[in-house]
Scaffold this motif. Structure first.
Motif, PDB file in Angstrom:
ATOM      1  N   MET A 166     -37.948  60.416  -1.505  1.00 44.48           N
ATOM      2  CA  MET A 166     -37.086  60.136  -2.648  1.00 44.48           C
ATOM      3  C   MET A 166     -36.630  61.399  -3.382  1.00 44.48           C
ATOM      4  O   MET A 166     -36.825  61.548  -4.594  1.00 44.48           O
ATOM      5  CB  MET A 166     -37.795  59.192  -3.613  1.00 44.48           C
ATOM      6  CG  MET A 166     -39.177  59.649  -4.034  1.00 44.48           C
ATOM      7  SD  MET A 166     -40.074  58.269  -4.799  1.00 44.48           S
ATOM      8  CE  MET A 166     -40.357  57.237  -3.351  1.00 44.48           C
ATOM      9  N   PRO A 167     -36.042  62.333  -2.653  1.00 45.10           N
ATOM     10  CA  PRO A 167     -35.542  63.548  -3.288  1.00 45.10           C
ATOM     11  C   PRO A 167     -34.376  63.267  -4.231  1.00 45.10           C
ATOM     12  O   PRO A 167     -33.714  62.228  -4.104  1.00 45.10           O
ATOM     13  CB  PRO A 167     -35.066  64.382  -2.096  1.00 45.10           C
ATOM     14  CG  PRO A 167     -35.625  63.730  -0.887  1.00 45.10           C
ATOM     15  CD  PRO A 167     -35.857  62.302  -1.238  1.00 45.10           C
ATOM     16  N   TYR A 168     -34.210  64.220  -5.140  1.00 42.42           N
ATOM     17  CA  TYR A 168     -33.031  64.194  -6.024  1.00 42.42           C
ATOM     18  C   TYR A 168     -32.307  65.522  -5.820  1.00 42.42           C
ATOM     19  O   TYR A 168     -32.932  66.586  -5.941  1.00 42.42           O
ATOM     20  CB  TYR A 168     -33.451  64.023  -7.476  1.00 42.42           C
ATOM     21  CG  TYR A 168     -32.308  64.274  -8.449  1.00 42.42           C
ATOM     22  CD1 TYR A 168     -32.207  65.479  -9.136  1.00 42.42           C
ATOM     23  CD2 TYR A 168     -31.310  63.321  -8.621  1.00 42.42           C
ATOM     24  CE1 TYR A 168     -31.150  65.718 -10.000  1.00 42.42           C
ATOM     25  CE2 TYR A 168     -30.245  63.552  -9.486  1.00 42.42           C
ATOM     26  CZ  TYR A 168     -30.175  64.748 -10.170  1.00 42.42           C
ATOM     27  OH  TYR A 168     -29.103  65.006 -11.016  1.00 42.42           O
ATOM     28  N   VAL A 169     -31.026  65.449  -5.478  1.00 45.01           N
ATOM     29  CA  VAL A 169     -30.270  66.686  -5.238  1.00 45.01           C
ATOM     30  C   VAL A 169     -29.072  66.717  -6.188  1.00 45.01           C
ATOM     31  O   VAL A 169     -28.304  65.752  -6.258  1.00 45.01           O
ATOM     32  CB  VAL A 169     -29.757  66.755  -3.780  1.00 45.01           C
ATOM     33  CG1 VAL A 169     -28.996  68.061  -3.545  1.00 45.01           C
ATOM     34  CG2 VAL A 169     -30.928  66.622  -2.810  1.00 45.01           C
ATOM     35  N   ASN A 170     -28.919  67.837  -6.901  1.00 37.79           N
ATOM     36  CA  ASN A 170     -27.775  67.995  -7.798  1.00 37.79           C
ATOM     37  C   ASN A 170     -26.915  69.153  -7.278  1.00 37.79           C
ATOM     38  O   ASN A 170     -27.424  70.267  -7.119  1.00 37.79           O
ATOM     39  CB  ASN A 170     -28.258  68.268  -9.224  1.00 37.79           C
ATOM     40  CG  ASN A 170     -27.108  68.491 -10.200  1.00 37.79           C
ATOM     41  OD1 ASN A 170     -27.165  69.378 -11.068  1.00 37.79           O
ATOM     42  ND2 ASN A 170     -26.066  67.685 -10.095  1.00 37.79           N
ATOM     43  N   ILE A 171     -25.669  68.868  -6.981  1.00 34.73           N
ATOM     44  CA  ILE A 171     -24.735  69.898  -6.493  1.00 34.73           C
ATOM     45  C   ILE A 171     -23.705  70.168  -7.589  1.00 34.73           C
ATOM     46  O   ILE A 171     -22.998  69.255  -8.013  1.00 34.73           O
ATOM     47  CB  ILE A 171     -24.001  69.422  -5.213  1.00 34.73           C
ATOM     48  CG1 ILE A 171     -24.997  69.104  -4.095  1.00 34.73           C
ATOM     49  CG2 ILE A 171     -22.981  70.453  -4.769  1.00 34.73           C
ATOM     50  CD1 ILE A 171     -24.361  68.466  -2.868  1.00 34.73           C
ATOM     51  N   LYS A 172     -23.646  71.405  -8.066  1.00 32.88           N
ATOM     52  CA  LYS A 172     -22.651  71.769  -9.089  1.00 32.88           C
ATOM     53  C   LYS A 172     -21.594  72.653  -8.419  1.00 32.88           C
ATOM     54  O   LYS A 172     -21.923  73.691  -7.852  1.00 32.88           O
ATOM     55  CB  LYS A 172     -23.310  72.510 -10.256  1.00 32.88           C
ATOM     56  CG  LYS A 172     -24.151  71.644 -11.177  1.00 32.88           C
ATOM     57  CD  LYS A 172     -24.587  72.400 -12.428  1.00 32.88           C
ATOM     58  CE  LYS A 172     -25.660  71.711 -13.239  1.00 32.88           C
ATOM     59  NZ  LYS A 172     -25.215  70.447 -13.857  1.00 32.88           N
ATOM     60  N   ILE A 173     -20.350  72.230  -8.537  1.00 30.43           N
ATOM     61  CA  ILE A 173     -19.223  73.003  -7.999  1.00 30.43           C
ATOM     62  C   ILE A 173     -18.120  73.058  -9.051  1.00 30.43           C
ATOM     63  O   ILE A 173     -18.085  72.227  -9.965  1.00 30.43           O
ATOM     64  CB  ILE A 173     -18.661  72.340  -6.709  1.00 30.43           C
ATOM     65  CG1 ILE A 173     -18.333  70.856  -6.945  1.00 30.43           C
ATOM     66  CG2 ILE A 173     -19.627  72.504  -5.551  1.00 30.43           C
ATOM     67  CD1 ILE A 173     -17.707  70.162  -5.758  1.00 30.43           C
ATOM     68  N   THR A 174     -17.234  74.030  -8.925  1.00 29.12           N
ATOM     69  CA  THR A 174     -16.124  74.093  -9.875  1.00 29.12           C
ATOM     70  C   THR A 174     -15.083  73.022  -9.517  1.00 29.12           C
ATOM     71  O   THR A 174     -14.924  72.679  -8.330  1.00 29.12           O
ATOM     72  CB  THR A 174     -15.443  75.489  -9.814  1.00 29.12           C
ATOM     73  OG1 THR A 174     -15.267  75.862  -8.442  1.00 29.12           O
ATOM     74  CG2 THR A 174     -16.283  76.542 -10.520  1.00 29.12           C
ATOM     75  N   ARG A 175     -14.412  72.507 -10.528  1.00 24.52           N
ATOM     76  CA  ARG A 175     -13.340  71.497 -10.305  1.00 24.52           C
ATOM     77  C   ARG A 175     -12.019  72.265 -10.167  1.00 24.52           C
ATOM     78  O   ARG A 175     -11.454  72.731 -11.151  1.00 24.52           O
ATOM     79  CB  ARG A 175     -13.260  70.542 -11.500  1.00 24.52           C
ATOM     80  CG  ARG A 175     -12.196  69.448 -11.312  1.00 24.52           C
ATOM     81  CD  ARG A 175     -12.021  68.566 -12.538  1.00 24.52           C
ATOM     82  NE  ARG A 175     -13.238  67.856 -12.898  1.00 24.52           N
ATOM     83  CZ  ARG A 175     -13.954  68.129 -13.986  1.00 24.52           C
ATOM     84  NH1 ARG A 175     -13.584  69.104 -14.822  1.00 24.52           N
ATOM     85  NH2 ARG A 175     -15.042  67.438 -14.263  1.00 24.52           N
ATOM     86  N   GLU A 176     -11.547  72.420  -8.906  1.00 25.13           N
ATOM     87  CA  GLU A 176     -10.343  73.234  -8.654  1.00 25.13           C
ATOM     88  C   GLU A 176      -9.452  72.539  -7.622  1.00 25.13           C
ATOM     89  O   GLU A 176      -9.680  72.628  -6.424  1.00 25.13           O
ATOM     90  CB  GLU A 176     -10.762  74.612  -8.144  1.00 25.13           C
ATOM     91  CG  GLU A 176     -11.694  75.347  -9.120  1.00 25.13           C
ATOM     92  CD  GLU A 176     -12.034  76.731  -8.638  1.00 25.13           C
ATOM     93  OE1 GLU A 176     -13.200  76.923  -8.234  1.00 25.13           O
ATOM     94  OE2 GLU A 176     -11.144  77.591  -8.635  1.00 25.13           O
ATOM     95  N   GLY A 177      -8.476  71.825  -8.114  1.00 26.75           N
ATOM     96  CA  GLY A 177      -7.552  71.194  -7.179  1.00 26.75           C
ATOM     97  C   GLY A 177      -8.117  69.902  -6.633  1.00 26.75           C
ATOM     98  O   GLY A 177      -7.488  69.186  -5.872  1.00 26.75           O
TER      99      GLY A 177
END
Lengths: 72, 72, 72, 72, 72, 72
Positions: free
Chosen positions: D1-12
């Motif tokens: 039951m892993p939790y993964v958070n991916i943060k990326i810039t909002r570009e296009g």
């Protein structure tokens, strides 16, 4: 001075009253269980677009569709 | 290569210049105190709707209202 | 009432004094730039084992080794 | 039951298909490497405004401009 | 399928029973207020060393000392 | 320059090799799907004590015990 972050999907809009209830409920819980001071208990609610939330390897809407159609 | 996350309430709009100042300030601080390389120091600023931010068991606007009206 | 999370690698031990300096520096920065109240500014520092920190597709120590040995 | 958070810039705009591919890819990776159960693997993708993302002490657009213009 | 992260200081040790009570309490709250499914509600509790937790520009122990000695 | 945080339970110890495999896998995935630069892709793995991880309203070990004993 706990910090609590609640992440939920943004679906139809959680009302301000519901958010207030979550804030109150979590703060009361921490005061009751760990004697934490409500005045410095911070609660942040993040609402996440369903396309951005995955479970079972699928975006949540596809996951639910699969669940409802009885697929594994 | 530190990662810094700053969460603030979205109220009237923090300007791009202020955000740039926060990014520069945090990066400079980490370079000065811990000799961290600015080139790989990541800073992410999250702006949170006031309804989604709780303190003292209340949404932040209600909390401030209570503070200003002198209630406990 | 900002919340700031600083994640750094745990390498040789960041001293309590350095952590205090980071806490003071970030709090002062937010007061200066955004007029935030220090009394409700929360700063949490997470120290992460180098094996658990990746950059360039490698754990940080392997990444540095590659950097120092001049490999792309 | 892993939790993964991916943060990326909002570009296009990262497409829904790309997000689904990230969710599937991360879930498959955790199942393969750590035998984690996909059914309880949660993935949350945060898209961050470029003004709110800093690297090298600059907001990301300014950082790229500096990179492209060959400045240090 | 909410994700809740609770950050508290590590001071004298929060017991396993108290953590279980927090997990149950938050899960029940989300089920009651937002009808969220407990089976996919994830709660993660982070315990932070007091040296690593700052408020009022000070590490938490120094902050409390200042509070108790009646300083501003 | 994505930032990825992977939270997993600490159970018997995930090896350094497995962590390296996760770091490589996530970085490769982001390069392939979103053309992100590996050199500035940060991955942080948090390992959480099972007592501190809740699902289904229970600490994870109790949850699994209930699952294995066939209870709802």
């Amino acid at each position: 001075m706990p910090y609590v972050n609640i992440k939920i999907t943004r679906e139809g809009g959680t009302t301000a009253e519901q958010k207030a209830e979550l804030i109150d409920g979590v703060t009361t819980l921490l005061a009751r269980v760990l004697n934490k001071n409500p005045a410095t208990t911070v609660v942040v609610i993040d609402e996440v677009d369903p396309d951005n939330w995955g479970i079972g390897g699928l975006p949540v809407k596809a996951f639910r569709h699969r669940q409802n159609s009885g697929e594994k």
